[in-house]
Design a protein around this motif. Structure first.
Motif, PDB file in Angstrom:
ATOM      1  N   TRP A  43     -12.739 -40.159 -17.268  1.00 30.46           N
ATOM      2  CA  TRP A  43     -11.451 -39.740 -17.812  1.00 30.46           C
ATOM      3  C   TRP A  43     -11.609 -38.498 -18.678  1.00 30.46           C
ATOM      4  N   ASN A  50      -1.966 -38.330 -23.031  1.00 29.05           N
ATOM      5  CA  ASN A  50      -2.151 -37.416 -21.906  1.00 29.05           C
ATOM      6  C   ASN A  50      -3.475 -37.663 -21.173  1.00 29.05           C
ATOM      7  N   ARG A  52      -6.143 -38.507 -18.427  1.00 31.61           N
ATOM      8  CA  ARG A  52      -6.126 -38.186 -16.993  1.00 31.61           C
ATOM      9  C   ARG A  52      -7.410 -38.689 -16.362  1.00 31.61           C
TER      10      ARG A  52
END
Length: 128
Positions: A43, A50, A52
């Motif tokens: 990640w 936020n 991702r």
């Protein structure tokens, strides 16, 4: 399934398959962070709004590492074996650093030296 968070600067090299390893500090509980064969989730901005997911990958290698050194040069040992200057250069590039100096400075500034931890390698990324 172990998960690892990465600084944004490492996201693109991971997604491009350039960075296929990470070096992590020893855990407080002393346990090994993962084992070969484990699926790892990678990640960026982990544990944030936020966040991702970069990839799910398979661990191929996990071993103790010690990084130390001075401006005269680094010393790195993996599984108790001292790496050659060429091997240290390969290790730094595989970890997405542009030079051994950048590699050593990162660990000195972020963790302090000597650094004790784990080097974890994985198979090339295969999507999110």
């Amino acid at each position: 399934m172990p998960a690892f968070g990465f600084k944004e600067r490492f996201a693109k090299p991971i997604e491009q398959g350039i960075k296929r390893q990470t070096i992590r500090a020893e855990r407080k509980d002393g346990r090994q962070p993962c084992r070969p064969g484990d699926t790892l989730t990678l990640w960026t901005n982990w544990r944030r709004k936020n966040a991702r997911k970069l990839a799910d990958v398979r661990c191929t290698f996990c071993s103790p590492i010690v990084i130390d050194g001075t401006d005269a040069g680094p010393t790195v040992t993996i599984r108790g074996r001292a790496l050659t200057p060429h091997e240290i250069e390969e290790l730094a590039f595989d970890d997405a650093f542009l030079s051994v100096g950048d590699f050593l400075a990162f660990f000195r500034d972020t963790h302090g030296l000597p650094f004790k931890g784990w080097v974890i390698k994985w198979e090339a990324t295969h999507g999110r």
